[in-house]
Scaffold this motif. Structure first.
Motif, short mmCIF file in Angstrom:
data_model
loop_
_atom_site.label_atom_id
_atom_site.label_comp_id
_atom_site.label_asym_id
_atom_site.label_seq_id
_atom_site.Cartn_x
_atom_site.Cartn_y
_atom_site.Cartn_z
N ARG A 93 33.83 -40.44 16.00
CA ARG A 93 32.70 -41.28 16.43
C ARG A 93 33.08 -42.76 16.46
NH1 ARG A 93 29.51 -37.18 13.93
NH2 ARG A 93 29.80 -38.04 11.85
N GLN A 97 33.03 -44.57 20.00
CA GLN A 97 32.04 -45.63 20.15
C GLN A 97 32.72 -46.94 20.54
OE1 GLN A 97 28.55 -45.20 19.99
NE2 GLN A 97 28.79 -47.16 21.03
N GLU A 98 33.91 -47.18 20.02
CA GLU A 98 34.65 -48.38 20.40
C GLU A 98 34.95 -48.38 21.90
OE1 GLU A 98 38.71 -50.92 19.40
OE2 GLU A 98 38.25 -49.15 18.20
N VAL A 100 33.20 -46.87 24.27
CA VAL A 100 31.93 -47.13 24.96
C VAL A 100 31.59 -48.62 24.87
CG1 VAL A 100 29.44 -46.67 24.90
CG2 VAL A 100 31.07 -44.78 24.66
N ASP A 101 31.78 -49.22 23.70
CA ASP A 101 31.47 -50.64 23.51
C ASP A 101 32.34 -51.53 24.39
OD1 ASP A 101 29.56 -49.85 21.68
OD2 ASP A 101 30.77 -50.38 19.92
N ILE A 102 33.59 -51.18 24.54
CA ILE A 102 34.49 -51.98 25.39
C ILE A 102 33.97 -52.01 26.82
CG2 ILE A 102 36.80 -52.02 26.45
CD1 ILE A 102 37.86 -51.09 23.67
N TYR A 103 33.48 -50.88 27.30
CA TYR A 103 32.96 -50.83 28.67
C TYR A 103 31.72 -51.70 28.84
CZ TYR A 103 36.10 -47.28 30.44
OH TYR A 103 37.21 -46.62 30.88
N SER A 104 30.92 -51.82 27.80
CA SER A 104 29.70 -52.62 27.93
C SER A 104 30.03 -54.10 28.12
CB SER A 104 28.78 -52.41 26.74
OG SER A 104 29.36 -52.93 25.56
N GLY A 105 31.18 -54.54 27.64
CA GLY A 105 31.57 -55.94 27.79
C GLY A 105 32.57 -56.18 28.90
N TYR A 116 34.96 -43.90 29.97
CA TYR A 116 33.60 -44.18 29.52
C TYR A 116 32.79 -42.89 29.51
CZ TYR A 116 28.82 -45.97 29.49
OH TYR A 116 27.51 -46.19 29.19
N LYS A 120 31.45 -40.87 26.19
CA LYS A 120 30.03 -40.59 26.00
C LYS A 120 29.80 -39.09 25.78
CE LYS A 120 26.76 -42.98 27.31
NZ LYS A 120 25.71 -43.76 26.69
#
Length: 144
Positions: A93, A97-98, A100-105, A116, A120
């Motif tokens: 996890r 999650q890291e 997924v977080d990289i894609y958000s930025g 991504y 997910k």
């Protein structure tokens, strides 16, 4: 006399069979080893059941090429995916999650979108699951 020859023949046969099954050594990482080669080594190691060696190769990839976001994301996803498959859900996890977080930025299209989606999906598979209990050598030996 015949049984001792037969016994010796069986022992020699088993020894030869086991020595021919010996695995080839893991590839060495040199200064000229490319990121794609390291990824291939990791995937081959995992396919051969060498989970720890595969994770080591991905760690090497991150240490050597971690400033390349696309390679970093790929390595982190693969580490998380392996951890999920090995039922280390809590570690998986964190890594997934890291990703997924990289894609958000990230700027749109700056890194491949496939990881991504894969991250997910794996996060959903990890949801609500606890790490599998780890058996020691002795537990396995006595059949727990």
């Amino acid at each position: 006399m015949k049984t001792s020859r037969l016994f010796i023949g069986i022992i020699i046969g088993i020894s030869l069979a086991l020595s021919s099954c010996a695995s080839t050594p893991d590839p060495e990482i040199t200064d000229s080893t490319t990121p794609r080669e390291i990824i291939q080594y990791a995937q081959t190691s995992y396919d051969k059941g060498k989970t720890q060696k595969a994770l080591e190769y991905y760690d090497i990839l991150i240490k050597r090429f971690g400033t390349n976001t696309a390679l970093y994301v790929e390595a982190k996803y693969e580490i998380g995916h392996i951890q999920m498959k090995e039922k280390y859900y809590s570690k998986a996890r964190v890594n997934l999650q890291e990703v997924v977080d990289i894609y958000s930025g990230a700027r749109n299209g700056s890194i491949p979108g496939a990881f991504y989606i894969l991250a997910k999906n794996d996060l959903e598979k990890c949801e609500g699951k606890k790490d599998a209990p780890r058996l020691t050598f002795w537990d396995k030996l006595i059949g727990r």
